[in-house]
Enzyme design. Structure first.
Site, mmCIF file in Angstrom:
data_model
loop_
_atom_site.group_PDB
_atom_site.id
_atom_site.type_symbol
_atom_site.label_atom_id
_atom_site.label_comp_id
_atom_site.label_asym_id
_atom_site.label_seq_id
_atom_site.Cartn_x
_atom_site.Cartn_y
_atom_site.Cartn_z
ATOM 1 N N GLY A 236 -6.765 -9.101 6.968
ATOM 2 C CA GLY A 236 -5.772 -9.754 7.813
ATOM 3 C C GLY A 236 -5.734 -9.195 9.226
ATOM 4 O O GLY A 236 -6.371 -8.178 9.546
ATOM 5 N N HIS A 237 -4.943 -9.840 10.062
ATOM 6 C CA HIS A 237 -4.882 -9.440 11.462
ATOM 7 C C HIS A 237 -4.279 -8.054 11.634
ATOM 8 O O HIS A 237 -3.388 -7.656 10.917
ATOM 9 C CB HIS A 237 -4.160 -10.460 12.331
ATOM 10 C CG HIS A 237 -2.801 -10.883 11.894
ATOM 11 N ND1 HIS A 237 -2.085 -11.818 12.578
ATOM 12 C CD2 HIS A 237 -2.039 -10.531 10.853
ATOM 13 C CE1 HIS A 237 -0.941 -12.007 11.983
ATOM 14 N NE2 HIS A 237 -0.888 -11.249 10.939
#
Lengths: 343, 343, 343
Positions: A236-237
């Site tokens: 994920g970011h």
């Protein structure tokens, strides 16, 4: 075809009982023939060593005398084997230059020794280093940087602005730099939050097939040097994965998780977001990590598997654990009372 | 448009109460109209059979008289339905020949009846059989073999040397033959182990979208005839999947796992490496299999789901199960003592 | 560069303490400088607000006086921030028209304002709306419809007949409309069931990288307006995902599951097929949902994680829960008997 002294000249180790054998390929002890070199790390395989028909073997010092075969004695036979295997199985050399069907923007800077495959697309401002291989049908976005010696296999997508280090290997279908998953709730609908960070990947990183690494929301998502990622992993970011951490297939790591260096994360494990995993942590396969882990060690969260009928019983008990605990408390109280009565 | 006798002439079964109806499409009992043929396997659907407006139905012998509609009586109405659906919905025929935007190496051997889509790339030494369809933007690596009648949908990647049998279907984004995940530890870093095996896929195999099957380290990864793989599955290096086994989406199978024939593996199940699953084993969805399974049967490992507040209690009890077991042991000891006192 | 009054003119809110500042970019309170605008939603971040060097901030009414900085007071600072971020970071405008290396069938209808990227392939009968962006190396199948303003990033595959609404974003590697997983057993082999439904996606939907959405068997798979899907999600045939539901990465949803509106499904959760989830249900990450959920609320199924040695004990106890329950029952019986004896 290499002799043992030729191999030892490259990778070190001590040659013993050399009979001039030349080895053509690596193999397991069990399947090796006279043209093969095999290896042993573990006492478990001593019977296989006794039976092997290998032309030569790699052994650690403690088993230096466990065979009369031609051999190289080395502290780490498994890593040595990996190096010999690479020597005997050189990567096919991709043709230098840009395939005529590739589409390379005129502002992109492509090293003369790079190989740009058929139908690859390279956008404006991209910088592609020496000896880089961009596989067929890859798409490299605007202002992407790819360091020397990195290989993108076929059908890889790199979004704008992302940076990939040197000597990386990215397998087919991987997507680097897609938008992180960020939406603000607004009266029952969602407003997309622009993802303006990048993905920054260090040197000597491997990214598996169809793995996805999202760009950061504000800051970058960072994959440090030497990280190895298997297939179908989601990162994920704003995650940071520490140096030389290895992550097996099907793992998901939610946004803003910080993973330490030299960690080992088993297949299909899941790590929630906004937490930290210390260095040298091992997460067992299939385990969900829901809080930060501050101490090196191995952590596990797995239901044991059972024949389905037994599991039905187990699951019913789990659903009623609280009632069970109440029953135990009642028993304790009654017993205490009973003992009081007796005295 | 087919009459019931025309259908029975192809697929067998006994036509009853034929009124000359022609069927144009398949449908469910609930949504069918007069131009549709529907099917029934299960007593549960007898009310739907009573209400259906289908023009014709497929029924098993035990329900041969459960309707007065035109019908075909057949031992396996569901499989029969599948065949009728295929008859009524023929695959679009891909244009024979090589699209002018495809890039096919001059040493590749492409059957005259094969269809090579726009922007597909086929490397040196590849062999593509009769009636094969290679979809748009596929990349077929050096020396790959693709058997007659196999269909690659768009954006599929097949790495070098891999072999795919006849009449297979590979869905978009699948990656076959990327490197297995093998790295030897060496003083805190990792040495890549070359993956010199292949992926060998039998006949009549289906591979789902974005599924990944890794090539073997030394020996091959093998998918036997008739295996059906759903989307987003990861199959590690040196696995063997036995004939006619079906695997649902999101499953991960770690390296060197041997799965038997006719197994059914539920979605998101995970199977660790270096173990064996017997023939005709069913693994429930979401279950992690951590040891070999030697006996046919159904196996499960699932936490039951609960409202979150109840789960919080359950999870706390699980973490303290050991203390609970100690409390029970204490109770048993005290009770025994108490009974001793009484006598 | 925008002043606060310029921003408030677009998005509303009340400007306070304006000193003529112009903001160039969004940032977090902690990392912002004088050219940045940051936001605060939560009392947790009041210390960061006190320390921030941001040029301006977005605050909710209850914290309208918590700072002397230039600010915009708005009911929903997070959504407001998202809008400001989009204003300050406009999407690169893709060049209108069809790249010369794209292959577009002559029967496809492409709006004049659409952008068709390099090496994209668009099949017969496709309809591509105004301002649509089809990224490099995408493959758009026969008779696909793509609504105005939708963006397909690179290497996306859309199978035949599928329909995508307006203003959608589809990330790289996503596969929409591959065959659902349906095979009828037939004497130990499997007969493929043709998948003749479509995928129909509403407006304002986001689909993550390498996510797969299968076409329906008979009816369509439906993704309603405003749904947001993260990366590496699998959605089986004939699912329906209700409006504005968000689904995090690595989730699998088996065939024919009906998910309500405004649900939130955590990463790596799994939902079995042929069940219904009510509106406004939250599924915790990693949780397997095995039955329908009829009531709004949060549901969880997770083994708690533990240090591995403790887990070994816990797992052994779980496997023997039934014996434990028997021991408790025995204790209860014996105690009852003992109490009977006493009276």
């Amino acid at each position: 075809m290499y002799t043992l002294p030729e191999i030892a000249a490259r990778f070190g180790g001590e040659v013993r009982a050399d009979n001039g054998v030349t080895v053509r390929q690596v193999a397991s002890l069990a399947s090796a023939g006279v043209e093969h070199i095999a290896f042993l790390t573990d006492a478990r395989y001593l019977p296989a060593l006794a039976d092997t028909r290998a032309g030569a073997v790699l052994v650690p010092p403690k088993f230096a005398d466990a065979t009369v075969l031609p051999r190289i004695v080395t502290a780490n036979p498994y890593a040595y084997y990996a190096k010999v295997a690479a020597l005997l199985n050189p990567e096919a050399v991709a043709p230098k230059g840009i395939a005529d069907s590739a589409r390379v923007d005129s502002s992109a800077v492509i090293a003369a020794t790079a190989s740009i495959g058929a139908n690859a697309v390279i956008a404006e401002g991209a910088i592609v280093g020496e000896n880089v291989v961009v596989g067929s049908n890859c798409v490299v976005g605007p202002n992407v940087r790819i360091g020397a010696g990195t290989i993108l296999n076929a059908n890889v997508t790199i979004y704008r602005e992302c940076s990939i280090g040197e000597r990386c290997i990215v397998h087919a279908g991987a997507v680097i730099g897609a938008d992180g998953f960020g939406h603000a709730p607004d009266n029952g609908t969602w407003v997309k939050i622009p993802q303006i960070g990048r993905v920054v990947i260090g040197n000597d990183v491997e990214v598996g097939a169809n793995t996805t690494i999202d760009r950061g929301a504000l800051d970058d998502t960072v994959i440090e040097d030497g990280v190895k990622l298997d297939n179908l992993i989601q990162i994920g970011h704003n995650c940071r994965i520490g140096e030389h951490t290895v992550i097996a297939g099907c793992v998901g790591i939610a946004g803003s998780a910080i993973i330490g260096k030299h960690c080992r994360i088993g297949g299909a494990a899941m790590i929630l977001g906004h937490l930290e995993i210390a260095d040298e942590v091992t997460i067992s396969p299939g385990s969900m990590i829901t809080r930060s882990v501050v101490k090196s060690g191995t952590y596990t969260a797995l239901m044991p598997f059972q024949p389905h009928r037994e599991w039905l019983t187990t699951a019913a008990h789990i659903r009623h654990l609280d009632a069970l605990v109440t029953r135990i408390g009642n028993l304790e109280n009654e017993l205490k009372q009973l003992k009081g009565n007796q005295t």
